[in-house]
Design a protein around this motif. Structure first.
Motif, mmCIF file in Angstrom:
data_model
loop_
_atom_site.group_PDB
_atom_site.id
_atom_site.type_symbol
_atom_site.label_atom_id
_atom_site.label_comp_id
_atom_site.label_asym_id
_atom_site.label_seq_id
_atom_site.Cartn_x
_atom_site.Cartn_y
_atom_site.Cartn_z
ATOM 1 N N THR A 43 0.849 -1.135 0.131
ATOM 2 C CA THR A 43 0.006 -0.010 -0.020
ATOM 3 C C THR A 43 0.866 1.156 0.097
ATOM 4 O OG1 THR A 43 -1.640 -1.318 1.167
ATOM 5 C CG2 THR A 43 -1.643 1.274 1.322
ATOM 6 N N PHE A 44 0.563 2.123 -1.117
ATOM 7 C CA PHE A 44 1.282 3.437 -0.765
ATOM 8 C C PHE A 44 0.323 4.539 -1.296
ATOM 9 C CE2 PHE A 44 1.826 2.607 -5.331
ATOM 10 C CZ PHE A 44 2.140 3.990 -5.751
ATOM 11 N N GLU A 45 0.723 5.878 -0.819
ATOM 12 C CA GLU A 45 -0.124 7.121 -1.107
ATOM 13 C C GLU A 45 0.727 8.072 -1.576
ATOM 14 O OE1 GLU A 45 -0.781 7.483 2.983
ATOM 15 O OE2 GLU A 45 -2.408 6.077 3.016
ATOM 16 N N VAL A 46 -0.110 9.096 -2.411
ATOM 17 C CA VAL A 46 0.673 10.067 -3.065
ATOM 18 C C VAL A 46 -0.292 11.205 -2.845
ATOM 19 C CG1 VAL A 46 1.266 11.115 -5.414
ATOM 20 C CG2 VAL A 46 1.207 8.588 -5.000
ATOM 21 N N ASP A 47 0.190 12.386 -2.425
ATOM 22 C CA ASP A 47 -0.493 13.598 -2.112
ATOM 23 C C ASP A 47 -0.044 14.666 -2.979
ATOM 24 O OD1 ASP A 47 -1.412 12.335 0.265
ATOM 25 O OD2 ASP A 47 -0.025 13.350 1.643
ATOM 26 N N VAL A 48 -1.112 15.217 -3.577
ATOM 27 C CA VAL A 48 -0.972 16.194 -4.490
ATOM 28 C C VAL A 48 -1.830 17.435 -4.234
ATOM 29 C CG1 VAL A 48 -0.533 14.697 -6.313
ATOM 30 C CG2 VAL A 48 -2.864 15.280 -6.075
ATOM 31 N N VAL A 49 -1.368 18.803 -4.767
ATOM 32 C CA VAL A 49 -2.244 19.774 -4.720
ATOM 33 C C VAL A 49 -2.773 20.006 -5.941
ATOM 34 C CG1 VAL A 49 -2.043 22.400 -3.979
ATOM 35 C CG2 VAL A 49 -0.520 21.005 -2.713
ATOM 36 N N ALA A 50 -3.948 20.318 -5.982
ATOM 37 C CA ALA A 50 -4.803 20.325 -7.272
ATOM 38 C C ALA A 50 -5.862 21.418 -7.229
ATOM 39 C CB ALA A 50 -5.317 19.087 -7.696
ATOM 40 N N ALA A 51 -6.104 22.126 -8.268
ATOM 41 C CA ALA A 51 -7.241 23.111 -8.418
ATOM 42 C C ALA A 51 -8.304 22.618 -8.845
ATOM 43 C CB ALA A 51 -6.684 24.211 -9.304
ATOM 44 N N ARG A 52 -9.306 23.357 -8.750
ATOM 45 C CA ARG A 52 -10.798 22.673 -9.560
ATOM 46 C C ARG A 52 -10.775 22.425 -10.707
ATOM 47 N NH1 ARG A 52 -15.440 24.931 -11.363
ATOM 48 N NH2 ARG A 52 -17.461 23.383 -10.714
ATOM 49 N N GLY A 53 -11.172 21.424 -11.430
ATOM 50 C CA GLY A 53 -11.165 21.160 -12.754
ATOM 51 C C GLY A 53 -10.777 19.624 -13.045
ATOM 52 N N THR A 54 -10.429 19.362 -14.456
ATOM 53 C CA THR A 54 -10.165 18.055 -14.648
ATOM 54 C C THR A 54 -8.561 17.803 -14.809
ATOM 55 O OG1 THR A 54 -12.103 17.714 -16.098
ATOM 56 C CG2 THR A 54 -10.337 16.310 -16.425
ATOM 57 N N HIS A 55 -7.930 16.852 -14.019
ATOM 58 C CA HIS A 55 -6.534 16.571 -14.340
ATOM 59 C C HIS A 55 -6.059 15.130 -14.724
ATOM 60 C CE1 HIS A 55 -5.630 19.897 -11.647
ATOM 61 N NE2 HIS A 55 -7.000 19.818 -11.047
ATOM 62 N N ARG A 56 -5.040 14.952 -15.182
ATOM 63 C CA ARG A 56 -4.636 13.633 -15.826
ATOM 64 C C ARG A 56 -3.763 12.863 -14.924
ATOM 65 N NH1 ARG A 56 -0.411 11.788 -19.482
ATOM 66 N NH2 ARG A 56 -1.661 10.482 -21.359
ATOM 67 N N LEU A 57 -4.172 11.593 -14.418
ATOM 68 C CA LEU A 57 -3.499 10.707 -13.440
ATOM 69 C C LEU A 57 -2.976 9.664 -14.821
ATOM 70 C CD1 LEU A 57 -2.737 9.513 -10.909
ATOM 71 C CD2 LEU A 57 -4.877 8.609 -10.795
ATOM 72 N N ALA A 58 -1.815 9.507 -14.571
ATOM 73 C CA ALA A 58 -0.985 8.312 -15.464
ATOM 74 C C ALA A 58 -0.108 7.479 -14.487
ATOM 75 C CB ALA A 58 -0.310 8.976 -16.262
ATOM 76 N N VAL A 59 -0.151 6.372 -14.568
ATOM 77 C CA VAL A 59 0.562 5.147 -13.694
ATOM 78 C C VAL A 59 1.553 4.505 -14.948
ATOM 79 C CG1 VAL A 59 0.916 3.427 -12.147
ATOM 80 C CG2 VAL A 59 -1.004 5.283 -11.919
ATOM 81 N N LEU A 60 2.783 4.470 -14.729
ATOM 82 C CA LEU A 60 3.654 3.702 -15.729
ATOM 83 C C LEU A 60 4.110 2.604 -14.925
ATOM 84 C CD1 LEU A 60 4.940 3.652 -18.635
ATOM 85 C CD2 LEU A 60 6.752 4.764 -17.561
ATOM 86 N N ALA A 61 3.750 1.148 -15.193
ATOM 87 C CA ALA A 61 3.722 -0.183 -14.230
ATOM 88 C C ALA A 61 4.645 -0.831 -15.125
ATOM 89 C CB ALA A 61 2.577 -0.409 -13.772
#
Length: 446
Positions: free
Chosen positions: A105-123
């Motif tokens: 289990t791991f966690e990622v904290d981000v600061v984000a503004a209102r709107g649509t954002h792109r999450l990508a994971v390269l595994a």
């Protein structure tokens, strides 16, 4: 998605479902420009790319992409309950985290503004890449999958200090008291803090804490507390509220200890009888549906088992929750199969093993089913160079959780094992008639 811990005051969304996807076998991770890749295929999360029809048994890199709608400016936490073998996480094209600890289990904290954002994971699942996947190697005795194995969530974090978790330890079984360890986030200051606590949806009471270094402790009685055991798996909940935020934890009142050659559960001798269990399905790999997990436990219960050695990696949190509810005892084990002395003695390897165990323990700390923490199955602990790592890892496990037993499995003919005194229980693997052995040589004398 796991039930606990639960954060009833936060806006928590599941990111499970269909993600956009692209797969490559001919590039290294550093060569991939995630902003330029057209992820025009589809794949499931949770899922494994090397169990899918298009990429069955292949090794390479899978790029997972999806849009995330953010409703308000603020801090957000993306939680992955397990993926592998290694991964890099990108938020709006920028790398924000890397994971080299599969199944953890791991966690990622981000600061984000209102709107649509792109999450990508390269595994990736190229386990011969030592720097990217130091806990696996070619020739390990089970297949290591690639992909996002377990659930992904995103939640809005409070703007100020907040409670990360409340760890619950049985303090006095007879008195039904628990020792609570509060872990704070959001740069909480040292000093007094008021937390409202309620057991089992009862009336909340204010408790004054003295916070030091982001943590605090208290000892309280559980009203109407009932003991957890395989025969009677009674569970309790604790709700802790702090500055408008809250966390709900589930736990069981029970103790585990040793006396001479006896293991004691709640002060009474217990005989462990069970099986090893891999999270490895012929169709889905480590992706475990509720039915798969529940069916396994029902079959084990029907043949009289009370114990599961969960190998060789951190298990799905939902599986441990089912073991809590059905009354199974669990040996929980971190990854690292058959590691040689070269890696055991390398300065860079110990921090990886310590961090992996820390994540495993903090994920499963309140699951009463877990009675053992274990690590580095059948590693070369008969070599002098391995001793410092074993001493370090065991010390860190006991620092994180002094309430459970610690062990690890030794190869059957490791007569010169050097770290046995570190364990609460000594564990040897016997393979009578298997791996070139014979019943006469490998079975203990009657």
């Amino acid at each position: 998605m796991r039930q606990y811990p639960r954060f009833p005051s936060r806006n928590v969304h599941s990111l499970d479902g269909l993600w956009n996807f692209s797969f490559r076998t001919d590039v290294a991770m550093e060569e991939v420009d995630v902003s330029a890749v057209e992820a025009d295929d589809k794949t499931a999360v949770p899922g494994c790319f090397d169990t899918s029809p298009d990429h069955y048994g292949k090794h390479g890199l899978g790029l997972y992409v999806r849009n995330v709608d953010i409703e308000a400016d603020g801090r957000y936490r993306i939680r992955f309950d397990g993926l592998g073998l290694y991964a890099r996480v990108y938020w709006d094209g920028a790398p924000v985290a890397e994971c080299r600890l599969p199944y953890s289990t791991f966690e990622v904290d981000v600061v984000a503004a209102r709107g649509t954002h792109r999450l990508a994971v390269l595994a990736g699942n190229c386990y011969w890449e030592k720097e990217l996947s130091p806990l696996y190697r070619t020739g390990d005795d089970y297949y290591a999958f690639g992909g996002i194995y377990r659930s992904v969530t995103i939640e809005r974090l409070p703007d100020g200090p907040f409670l990360e978790r409340v760890q619950v330890f049985t303090a006095d079984l007879a008195k039904r008291t628990v020792r609570l360890r509060f872990l704070f986030g959001g740069a909480v200051a040292d000093g007094p803090a008021e937390v409202a606590l309620a057991f089992d949806k009862g009336e909340a009471a204010m408790v004054s804490l003295d916070v030091r270094g982001g943590a605090a402790e208290a000892v309280l009685a559980v009203p109407g507390g009932q003991v957890w055991s395989p025969a009677s798996p009674r569970l309790h909940t604790l709700t802790a509220a702090f500055r408008g935020d809250a966390v709900v934890e589930r736990f069981g009142l029970r103790t585990i200890a040793t006396s001479g050659e006896t293991i004691l559960l709640n002060g009474e001798k217990i005989y462990l009888q069970g099986f090893n269990r891999h999270e490895s399905h012929p169709e889905f790999g480590p992706v475990q549906t509720d039915q798969l997990m529940l069916d396994d436990l029902k079959w084990l219960r029907d043949i009289g088992a009370n114990y599961i050695r969960a190998v060789h990696y951190q298990q799905d949190p939902r599986f441990l929750e089912l073991c809590d509810e059905l009354g199974f005892l669990v040996w929980e084990e971190s990854a690292g199969w058959g590691v040689g002395v070269e890696r055991l003695a390398a300065p860079w390897f110990a921090p990886i093993v310590v961090e992996q165990n820390r994540r495993m323990i903090r994920s499963g700390i309140n699951n009463p089913c877990v009675i053992f923490w274990s690590f580095l199955n059948e590693a070369a602990n008969d070599e002098p160079g391995a001793v410092p790592l074993y001493e370090t890892v065991v010390a860190e496990i006991r620092r994180e959780d002094p309430s459970r037993l610690v062990s690890y499995c030794n190869w059957m003919n490791q007569a010169q094992a050097r770290c046995l005194e570190l364990c609460d229980v000594i564990s040897y693997h016997m393979y009578p008639g298997w791996f070139g052995g014979s019943p006469e040589r490998d079975l203990p004398a009657s």
